[in-house]
Design a protein around this motif. Structure first.
Motif, short mmCIF file in Angstrom:
data_model
loop_
_atom_site.label_atom_id
_atom_site.label_comp_id
_atom_site.label_asym_id
_atom_site.label_seq_id
_atom_site.Cartn_x
_atom_site.Cartn_y
_atom_site.Cartn_z
N PRO A 31 0.94 -1.21 0.10
CA PRO A 31 -0.04 -0.02 0.10
C PRO A 31 0.99 1.15 -0.03
N VAL A 32 1.93 1.33 0.95
CA VAL A 32 2.73 2.46 0.75
C VAL A 32 3.44 2.61 -0.59
N LEU A 33 3.81 1.66 -1.19
CA LEU A 33 4.51 1.94 -2.65
C LEU A 33 3.63 2.17 -3.51
N ILE A 34 2.42 1.81 -3.62
CA ILE A 34 1.67 1.97 -4.72
C ILE A 34 1.00 3.67 -4.43
N LEU A 35 0.56 3.71 -3.36
CA LEU A 35 0.02 5.25 -3.03
C LEU A 35 1.15 6.24 -3.06
N SER A 36 2.30 5.99 -2.89
CA SER A 36 3.55 6.94 -2.75
C SER A 36 3.66 7.21 -4.23
N LEU A 37 3.55 6.34 -5.19
CA LEU A 37 3.88 6.29 -6.62
C LEU A 37 2.85 6.78 -7.41
N LEU A 38 1.53 6.49 -7.01
CA LEU A 38 0.30 7.17 -7.74
C LEU A 38 -0.57 7.94 -7.38
N TRP A 39 -0.50 8.31 -6.27
CA TRP A 39 -1.38 9.39 -5.46
C TRP A 39 -0.60 10.40 -5.10
N SER A 40 -1.10 11.51 -5.51
CA SER A 40 -0.22 12.96 -5.26
C SER A 40 -0.72 13.42 -3.86
N GLY A 41 -1.78 12.92 -3.28
CA GLY A 41 -2.34 13.25 -2.10
C GLY A 41 -1.60 12.42 -0.75
N ALA A 91 3.58 6.71 6.67
CA ALA A 91 4.55 6.09 8.07
C ALA A 91 3.38 5.14 8.94
N TRP A 92 2.30 6.17 9.15
CA TRP A 92 1.44 5.57 10.21
C TRP A 92 0.55 4.54 9.39
N GLY A 93 0.22 4.91 8.17
CA GLY A 93 -0.99 4.22 7.52
C GLY A 93 -0.25 2.69 7.29
N ILE A 98 -6.83 1.91 3.48
CA ILE A 98 -7.79 2.89 4.20
C ILE A 98 -7.05 3.88 5.19
N ALA A 99 -6.08 3.49 5.80
CA ALA A 99 -5.24 4.11 6.88
C ALA A 99 -4.33 5.07 6.18
N ILE A 100 -3.95 4.87 5.21
CA ILE A 100 -2.84 5.56 4.49
C ILE A 100 -3.78 7.04 4.03
N TRP A 101 -4.86 6.55 3.33
CA TRP A 101 -5.84 7.34 2.69
C TRP A 101 -6.35 8.46 3.58
N LEU A 102 -6.85 7.86 4.83
CA LEU A 102 -7.59 8.70 5.87
C LEU A 102 -6.55 9.63 6.44
N ILE A 103 -5.41 8.88 6.87
CA ILE A 103 -4.26 9.81 7.55
C ILE A 103 -3.89 10.95 6.66
N SER A 104 -3.65 10.84 5.37
CA SER A 104 -3.20 11.52 4.43
C SER A 104 -4.15 12.62 4.32
N ARG A 105 -5.39 12.31 4.24
CA ARG A 105 -6.45 13.25 3.92
C ARG A 105 -7.02 14.33 5.13
N LEU A 106 -6.37 13.71 6.36
CA LEU A 106 -6.59 14.51 7.57
C LEU A 106 -5.38 15.28 7.96
N ASP A 107 -4.41 15.23 7.13
CA ASP A 107 -3.05 15.75 7.58
C ASP A 107 -3.11 17.18 7.09
N ARG A 108 -2.99 18.18 8.08
CA ARG A 108 -2.90 19.64 7.57
C ARG A 108 -1.56 20.26 7.95
N SER A 109 -0.62 19.29 8.16
CA SER A 109 0.72 19.90 8.74
C SER A 109 1.61 20.60 7.48
N PRO A 110 2.30 21.46 8.11
CA PRO A 110 3.06 22.16 6.97
C PRO A 110 3.89 21.04 5.85
#
Length: 567
Positions: free
Chosen positions: A463-473, A480-482, A527-539
């Motif tokens: 999941p980390v590889l696929i989403l880091s390669l293909l999803w800009s969000g 890391a956490w997801g 789901i964890a990678i997607w949800l945490i990334s969507r909720l992440d508002r950090s710089p």
């Protein structure tokens, strides 16, 4: 037998106080020595040690040690990938599973193979263009390094540990069967040889050992399949009919009536003997398919070729060799039912295979080719285990030295010599861990133990590889956490599954009832990678998302990718 007693005495002196010293001679008395097998073992070990010596002379930098300087061709790397993938689980475990359960063993062959198109079409080119030494180079390309690399290192160590179990168990049972040595001694021997290959030869030696082993294994398995088919007039239908008859007769001998015996015989040509419920079947297939694209020692091989074109060629060649090999294992498994299951010399007093449940292919080699072919196949199986163990150890050592030490602890300022030193110390520690795990999980089917490693890889790394390669969000926290949530879910459910909780630890009824955790843990990771990334508002999240266009340009074009070394 005097020679063996002399060896036993040396072993007892070398390991004073060990519990297995007293058991050595009794085991040796029961098993005649196969001198042909011993000669072939010695010849292979001697050849591979010579390769290691030659490779050591050319291993001077971290790039040489981790990736052979990036100078392996696509064809060579494809064979080496196939060698990495055609492990003890593939050769010994799948054929044993088919020997026991018939058609159901195909779930391994199918699951192991169908992950390769994912690697080819979604990942091969991008991995080579973005990475350098480990898959963490790719996963953390646009993210904050410490968090993602720490996750990647932990994930690599967990996956490699479970994968090592299968190789060590297979090696221990093989040497125990052939030489009459206790299982513990066999596992120590394999651990020692593994450390020699990795410590001194690095990736170059490991690659050539894998290539040689792949050629020998494909040749030996092809001969076995041809000889099995020759017994039935080269008719698969006749082979299956004879296998059904053998299982029927075995059921009758066990006390079943004619109707039940016929049903048990026919059951080997249908699913349900091994994976008995739909949830486990889907979960198992998911783990095998997606886990392939998350195995650290396979992903590491993409960095041994000069460019993305050679990376694609590697996967094409590997897929062809592996697909052909799995067809052979199906024939070998049914051949073992017909030729081994009907010969009392291969069974103990309880009707169980001598040497353990993983030895069906080894006994079949003796049935069709006598001691000479048994010696050859045994040496090839041993070579298979050594090559895969070396590759696994190298990937784990690189995760500790390159990802944790050089990047996280030293913040990218470690020199090549200190990084190599940490890698070699890690190799020693992993050798000891491999021996320990091999002793604890002695009774497990090796193919099943590998499937647990695949579930971890599918739930964390993939999941980390696929989403880091293909999803800009995707963001640092999400990756890391997801990824950690997916990995932890798979690890905990694996420990609570019947294979570990009940079969290995003997704790009674397992809290998690299914054979594989992937159907729960893979979605948990995504789901964890997607949800945490969507909720992440950090710089940092804004930086991560802004870095995607540059990552995509390099991933698609190769502009700025690391080149091969000159030597």
């Amino acid at each position: 037998m005097r020679t063996m007693r002399g060896l036993l005495a040396i072993a007892a002196l070398s390991f004073p106080g060990c519990a297995f010293a007293a058991a050595l001679e009794g085991q040796a008395e029961q098993q005649p020595i196969n001198w042909v097998a011993i000669a072939m073992f010695v010849a292979f070990v001697g050849m591979t040690l010579w390769i290691t010596k030659a490779a050591a002379a050319r291993t001077r930098t971290a790039s040489d040690f981790y990736t052979a300087g990036g100078g392996i061709t696509g064809f060579q790397n494809g064979l080496a990938m196939a060698g990495d993938y055609m492990s003890a689980a593939s050769f010994l475990g799948i054929s044993a599973q088919i020997f026991n359960d018939g058609y159901d063993g195909l779930i391994y062959s199918t699951g192991f193979l169908v992950g390769w198109p994912i690697l080819l079409f979604l990942m091969a080119e991008r991995l080579r263009n973005l990475g350098r030494f480990t898959f963490a180079d790719v996963a953390s390309y646009r993210f904050a390094q410490p968090a993602v690399r720490s996750f990647a290192a932990v994930s690599t160590l967990l996956v490699v540990s479970f994968y090592l179990i299968a190789q060590m168990v297979g090696a221990g049972q093989l040497i125990k069967l052939l030489f009459g040595l206790p299982y513990a001694v066999a596992v120590v021997i394999v651990g020692g040889l593994m450390m020699l290959y990795v410590l001194f030869g690095g990736m170059r030696a490991t690659t050539w050992v894998q290539i040689i082993k792949a050629v020998l294994l494909l040749g030996g398995a092809s001969f076995m399949a041809v000889m099995v088919l020759a017994q039935t007039g080269f008719s698969l239908e006749a082979l299956f009919a004879r296998a059904v008859e053998v299982k029927t007769q075995a059921a009758l001998a066990g006390g079943a009536d004619a109707t039940d015996a016929a049903a048990q015989g026919r059951s080997i040509m249908a699913p349900g003997n091994f994976i008995k419920d739909p949830v486990s079947a889907i979960s198992f297939g998911l783990a095998l398919m997606l886990g392939t694209a998350g195995l650290p020692h396979i992903l590491m091989r993409f960095f041994t070729v000069p460019d993305a074109k050679e990376a694609r060629k590697s996967v094409l060649w590997a897929t062809g060799w592996i697909g052909y090999f799995y067809i052979l294992t199906f024939i070998i498994g049914f051949g073992a039912i017909v030729l081994v299951g009907t010969d009392a010399s291969y069974l103990d007093a309880k009707g169980v295979l001598r040497g353990g449940g993983n030895m069906a292919a080894i006994h079949l080699a003796h049935a069709i080719g006598g001691n000479a072919f048994l010696g050859f196949i045994s040496a090839v199986a041993f070579a298979t285990i050594l090559a895969v163990v070396a590759g696994l150890t190298l990937s784990a050592a690189s995760a500790v030295s390159h990802d944790l030490y050089a990047t996280v602890i030293k913040k990218g300022e470690a020199d090549s010599a200190s990084e190599l030193r940490v890698s070699r110390l890690t190799t020693l520690a992993l050798g000891a861990l491999a021996v320990l795990l091999g002793l604890v999980f002695e009774k497990q089917n090796v193919a099943f133990m590998v499937s647990l490693a695949f579930a971890l890889a599918a739930s964390g790394n993939f999941p980390v590889l696929i989403l880091s390669l293909l999803w800009s969000g995707c963001t640092t926290k999400g990756a890391a956490w997801g990824g950690g949530i997916g990995l932890l879910t798979a690890f905990v459910l694996t420990l609570l599954s019947p294979a570990v909780w009940t079969s290995t630890f003997g704790f009674g009824v397992a809290p998690f009832p299914y054979s594989s955790a992937a159907i729960f843990s893979v979605p948990a990771g995504f789901i964890a990678i997607w949800l945490i990334s969507r909720l992440d508002r950090s710089p940092r999240a804004a930086v991560d998302k802004a870095g995607y266009p540059a990552q995509r340009v390099r991933a698609e074009t190769g502009i700025g990718a690391f080149a091969a070394s000159d030597h």
